[in-house]
Write an enzyme that holds these catalytic residues in place. Structure first.
Site, PDB file in Angstrom:
ATOM      1  N   ASP A 157      32.083 -72.218  22.275  1.00 60.75           N
ATOM      2  CA  ASP A 157      31.897 -70.822  21.907  1.00 60.75           C
ATOM      3  C   ASP A 157      31.105 -70.568  20.625  1.00 60.75           C
ATOM      4  O   ASP A 157      30.161 -69.794  20.617  1.00 60.75           O
ATOM      5  CB  ASP A 157      33.264 -70.148  21.778  1.00 60.75           C
ATOM      6  CG  ASP A 157      34.143 -70.370  23.002  1.00 60.75           C
ATOM      7  OD1 ASP A 157      33.712 -71.066  23.935  1.00 60.75           O
ATOM      8  OD2 ASP A 157      35.268 -69.864  23.010  1.00 60.75           O
ATOM      9  N   GLU A 173      44.169 -79.231  20.598  1.00 61.84           N
ATOM     10  CA  GLU A 173      42.934 -78.713  21.210  1.00 61.84           C
ATOM     11  C   GLU A 173      41.706 -79.491  20.711  1.00 61.84           C
ATOM     12  O   GLU A 173      40.809 -79.827  21.483  1.00 61.84           O
ATOM     13  CB  GLU A 173      42.820 -77.221  20.882  1.00 61.84           C
ATOM     14  CG  GLU A 173      41.798 -76.466  21.704  1.00 61.84           C
ATOM     15  CD  GLU A 173      41.787 -74.974  21.362  1.00 61.84           C
ATOM     16  OE1 GLU A 173      42.501 -74.550  20.423  1.00 61.84           O
ATOM     17  OE2 GLU A 173      41.058 -74.220  22.037  1.00 61.84           O
TER      18      GLU A 173
HETATM   19  C1  9WN Z   1      37.002 -68.276  25.544  1.00 60.51           C
HETATM   20  C2  9WN Z   1      40.368 -72.342  27.245  1.00 60.51           C
HETATM   21  C3  9WN Z   1      39.008 -72.079  26.604  1.00 60.51           C
HETATM   22  C4  9WN Z   1      38.025 -73.246  26.791  1.00 60.51           C
HETATM   23  C5  9WN Z   1      36.780 -73.077  25.961  1.00 60.51           C
HETATM   24  C6  9WN Z   1      37.202 -72.870  24.491  1.00 60.51           C
HETATM   25  C7  9WN Z   1      38.121 -71.659  24.392  1.00 60.51           C
HETATM   26  C8  9WN Z   1      38.038 -69.212  24.904  1.00 60.51           C
HETATM   27  C9  9WN Z   1      38.561 -68.599  23.625  1.00 60.51           C
HETATM   28  O1  9WN Z   1      39.260 -71.837  25.210  1.00 60.51           O
HETATM   29  O2  9WN Z   1      37.397 -70.484  24.716  1.00 60.51           O
HETATM   30  O3  9WN Z   1      36.663 -68.758  26.816  1.00 60.51           O
HETATM   31  O4  9WN Z   1      39.183 -67.535  23.712  1.00 60.51           O
HETATM   32  O5  9WN Z   1      38.369 -69.151  22.541  1.00 60.51           O
HETATM   33  O6  9WN Z   1      36.101 -72.727  23.673  1.00 60.51           O
HETATM   34  O7  9WN Z   1      35.973 -74.227  26.085  1.00 60.51           O
HETATM   35  O8  9WN Z   1      37.665 -73.310  28.149  1.00 60.51           O
HETATM   36  O9  9WN Z   1      40.867 -73.574  26.815  1.00 60.51           O
END
Ligand code: 9WN
Length: 431
Positions: A158, A386
Site C-alpha cells: 500500500d 504482519e
Molecule cells: C488494504 C490484508 C491486507 C493485505 C495488504 C496489506 C493490507 C489493507 C489495509 O492488509 O492492506 O487492502 O487496510 O492496510 O497491505 O497486502 O492484503 O492483510
C-alpha cells in the site's frame, strides 16, 4: 516455530468458509491473503484448504474481477467499508470493493494441486482464467496486456515509496473520517493520514467512474507494477499447468499464450540487472526507480533469462534487498526508508516466500533455501506478526497474522516433503 501455534492462528481467524487476515484489523476476506492462507490449511485440513480458494472465487464480479476485499456483513472494525466503492456485489451476494489485488491465487492453486491434489481444482480453473482475462483485457487494454493498477491497495504494497509521486498528484478528500487501523496498530507502523486522504479520494474516483473500463482508462492514479505483472505472468503459467493436468486444454492453451504475452512485455523493459521498474502512466510512462519488493517480485516471471535470475537472486539473497529476516520491502540505501513502517522498510513473509518459490522454480535451490530460512527466522523471532523490522527481527503490525502462519505451516519440515500426509500433521519437537 511450533506447528500447533501456527495452526492456532488459522483456527482463531477462521470464520468457516474463509479466513480473516487478522481479527479486528482485517475482518473481511482479502484476495491474495486467501491464496497464501489456503496453503496453510493444507497440512491441517485438506478440504478447508480447497474451500478457502472456492470462497475467494465465489465473490467474482460479473466482469471477472476478483476484488481486493469481499466484505463480511456485520463486521464493523474496518475502514473503509463497502459504501466507499459504490454498489458492487460478487456472484455470491457479498459486497466487494471496486479494485483487485495481485493474482497469487493460481500460483497457490498450482502449489496446492501438486502437494495435495483434488478434483476440486477443476472448478477453480474457469473463474481464475476469467480473472486473468479481466486483468489483461480490461486493465491491460491500453498497455498491450500488462494490467494497470489504479490504487496502491491493488498492488498489496500500500504505502511503498514507488507510489508516492503519483499519489501526491491526487487531491485528498476534505471530509473527516474515522480510521480504525490505528486502534489496533501503532500509527508509526501504518500509512500516514495524508496517504489515507488520497487513498479515499481514489476510492471515490473508482466509485464515480463506475465501470471497470472507465476506471482503467480514467483513474487519476494509473501505474504498472512489476510485482503485480510478474505475479500475473506466473499465475497464467501455473493455471496452464493445472488445466493441462486436468485435460482442460482450452484454458491451458489460452493461459500459456497470455503468459507468453506478458513475459515478452516484461522482457522488453528489464534492465541489464534483471530489474523491472514501476511506470507512472499518468506521467507519460515515467520510470519510478525504487528498489524494493516490487523489483524483487519480478523474479516470478516464468522462463526468466539466466542473467536476470542471477541479478535478482543476488539482490534478494545477498544484496540490497536481503536481510536476516527475509526480503526487504525497501533497500536501506533509500532515503525514504522507515524501518518500522509497513511497506517502507519491513520484511513481509509473503514477499519472502514468493521469492523463495521463484528461486526454486529457476533452479537456484541454495539461494531459495537461504531465503526461506530467513522467513523462518522472522517467525522464530517475532511469532506470527504482519511484518518485521528487517534488521532486528522485531515483530510489527498485526498479531496473529494469517498468511505469516500459513506460509510457516506450508514450509514446515515434515509437511514440506512431497508425499506428506495431511491427515498426520508433523509433531512439534520444540517444547
Ligand atoms: C488494504 C490484508 C491486507 C493485505 C495488504 C496489506 C493490507 C489493507 C489495509 O492488509 O492492506 O487492502 O487496510 O492496510 O497491505 O497486502 O492484503 O492483510
Amino acid at each position: 516455530m511450533r506447528f500447533r501455534d501456527a495452526a492456532s492462528v488459522l483456527e482463531a481467524n477462521d470464520v468457516g468458509s474463509h479466513t480473516l487476515p487478522a481479527t479486528g484489523l482485517y475482518p473481511h476476506q482479502w484476495n491474495w491473503d486467501s491464496a497464501f492462507i489456503a496453503l496453510g490449511w493444507a497440512p491441517l485440513d485438506h478440504d478447508r484448504a480447497w474451500l478457502e480458494l472456492e470462497t475467494l472465487v465465489a465473490a467474482q464480479s460479473p466482469d471477472g474481477m476478483l476484488a481486493h476485499i469481499a466484505y463480511d456483513d456485520g463486521a464493523r472494525t474496518y475502514f473503509p467499508g463497502p459504501e466507499w466503492w459504490g454498489e458492487h456485489r460478487g456472484a455470491d451476494g457479498r459486497r466487494i470493493s471496486a479494485i483487485s489485488q495481485p493474482a497469487a491465487a493460481a500460483i497457490c492453486l498450482r502449489e496446492l494441486w501438486e502437494r495435495a491434489p483434488d478434483e476440486r481444482a477443476r472448478g477453480l480453473l474457469a473463474p481464475l482464467h476469467r480473472f486473468h482475462r479481466f486483468l489483461i483485457d480490461v486493465r491491460g487494454a491500453t498497455t498491450g496486456g500488462e494490467p494497470v493498477v489504479v490504487h496502491p491497495w491493488e498492488t498489496g504494497r500500500d504505502n511503498a515509496p514507488e507510489w508516492d509521486t503519483a499519489l501526491d498528484r491526487v487531491p485528498g478528500v476534505d471530509s473527516t473520517f474515522d480510521r480504525r487501523d490505528t486502534q489496533f496498530v501503532d500509527a508509526a507502523e501504518r500509512p500516514t493520514q495524508e496517504h489515507y486522504r488520497r487513498y479515499l479520494a481514489l476510492c471515490e474516483a473508482c466509485r464515480d467512474l463506475g465501470t471497470q473500463q472507465a476506471i482503467a482508462m480514467g483513474a487519476p492514479f494509473r501505474m504498472l507494477d512489476p510485482g503485480t505483472s510478474a505475479i500475473l505472468a506466473a499465475a497464467c503459467f501455473d493455471l496452464a499447468e493445472v488445466a493441462s493436468a486436468l485435460g482442460e486444454m482450452a484454458i491451458a492453451d489460452d493461459s500459456r499464450a497470455l503468459c507468453d504475452r506478458l513475459c515478452s512485455a516484461l522482457d522488453a523493459r528489464r534492465d541489464s540487472g534483471g530489474r523491472l521498474w514501476a511506470l507512472d502512466l499518468v506521467a507519460g510512462g515515467e520510470e519510478e526507480r525504487t528498489l524494493g519488493a516490487g523489483v524483487a517480485l519480478g523474479l516470478l516471471q516464468p522462463g526468466l533469462a539466466d542473467a536476470s535470475v542471477d541479478g535478482l537472486a543476488a539482490l534478494v539473497a545477498h544484496g540490497d534487498l536481503s536481510s536476516s529476516y527475509g526480503v526487504r520491502s525497501l533497500a536501506p540505501t533509500d532515503p525514504r526508508l522507515e524501518q518500522r513502517n509497513y511497506w517502507r522498510g519491513p520484511s513481509w513473509a509473503n514477499v519472502t516466500w514468493l521469492c523463495t518459490l521463484a528461486l526454486r522454480r529457476h533452479g537456484r535451490l541454495d539461494a531459495s533455501e537461504l531465503v526461506l530460512d530467513r522467513m523462518r527466522s522472522a517467525v522464530d523471532s517475532a511469532g506470527f506478526r504482519e511484518y518485521v523490522d528487517p534488521d532486528t527481527g522485531e515483530g510489527l503490525g498485526a498479531r496473529g497474522f494469517a498468511w505469516t502462519a500459513a506460509l510457516a505451516l506450508w514450509e514446515h519440515e515434515g509437511w514440506n516433503n512431497a508425499g506428506a500426509d495431511a491427515s498426520t500433521p508433523p509433531v512439534d519437537t520444540q517444547p
